[in-house]
Motif scaffolding. Structure first.
Motif, short mmCIF file in Angstrom:
data_model
loop_
_atom_site.label_atom_id
_atom_site.label_comp_id
_atom_site.label_asym_id
_atom_site.label_seq_id
_atom_site.Cartn_x
_atom_site.Cartn_y
_atom_site.Cartn_z
N THR A 76 0.88 -1.18 0.28
CA THR A 76 -0.39 -0.27 0.35
C THR A 76 0.89 1.06 0.27
OG1 THR A 76 -1.75 -1.29 0.91
CG2 THR A 76 -1.50 1.65 1.33
N VAL A 77 0.44 2.24 -1.19
CA VAL A 77 1.75 3.33 -1.02
C VAL A 77 0.64 4.37 -1.03
CG1 VAL A 77 2.39 4.92 -2.43
CG2 VAL A 77 3.07 2.42 -2.47
N VAL A 78 0.66 5.06 0.73
CA VAL A 78 -0.02 6.57 0.76
C VAL A 78 -0.04 7.88 -0.10
CG1 VAL A 78 -1.01 8.14 2.20
CG2 VAL A 78 -0.97 5.38 2.59
N ASP A 79 -0.31 7.93 -0.52
CA ASP A 79 0.15 9.42 -1.66
C ASP A 79 0.09 10.74 -0.55
OD1 ASP A 79 0.87 11.18 -3.64
OD2 ASP A 79 0.49 10.78 -5.51
N LEU A 80 0.88 11.71 -0.43
CA LEU A 80 0.67 12.63 0.10
C LEU A 80 0.67 13.45 -0.55
CD1 LEU A 80 0.91 11.42 4.10
CD2 LEU A 80 -1.16 11.74 2.07
N SER A 81 1.98 13.38 -2.37
CA SER A 81 2.08 14.30 -2.74
C SER A 81 1.46 15.97 -3.20
CB SER A 81 3.06 13.92 -3.98
OG SER A 81 1.84 13.43 -4.76
N ALA A 82 0.22 15.62 -3.23
CA ALA A 82 -0.82 16.52 -3.25
C ALA A 82 -1.89 17.04 -1.99
CB ALA A 82 -2.17 16.49 -4.66
N THR A 83 -0.91 16.86 -0.39
CA THR A 83 -1.63 16.89 0.49
C THR A 83 -1.56 18.25 0.51
OG1 THR A 83 -2.09 14.72 1.05
CG2 THR A 83 -2.60 16.55 3.40
#
Length: 123
Positions: free
Chosen positions: A49-56
């Protein structure tokens, strides 16, 4: 407004991983969407599972609570969970101020996390 909230968190298969993307601001109202997306990802047959926070843009302690809880649940299930950036300053600060940077595996971007999930999580 409901459509906006739905689009805040998405869950999509990508390579051998499931990528959970968080966009915009996430707070106590939208944290349940993140929790459900991470549960869905954990149950998938993918490797990681990858949690992408780049646009947070902004996150409060509610996202941190969900991430900590799911990190433990993923670990117990034998499933790696990686948090991917790049992170904006407020997200970096959230992890630093709370002293939780050591609880997660971080990568610079989603591509790095999805290319070699086992290698990333075994370091």
């Amino acid at each position: 407004m409901a459509k906006e909230r739905e689009d805040t968190v998405t869950c999509d298969p990508e390579d051998d991983s499931v990528v959970v993307r968080v966009r915009g601001d996430i707070d106590a109202e939208s944290a349940p969407l993140l929790k459900e997306a991470l549960r869905t990802a954990r149950r998938s047959p993918s490797v990681c599972t990858v949690v992408d926070l780049s646009a947070t843009e902004f996150a409060d302690s509610s996202i941190l609570h969900v991430l900590l809880e799911e990190q433990e649940t993923h670990r117990l299930a034998g499933r790696p969970m990686v948090v991917a950036g790049p992170f904006n300053e407020s997200i970096e600060r959230l992890f630093e101020v709370t002293g939780t940077t050591g609880y997660f595996v971080f990568t610079d971007d989603v591509t790095t996390a999805t290319e070699a999930p086992r290698a990333v999580t075994e370091r």
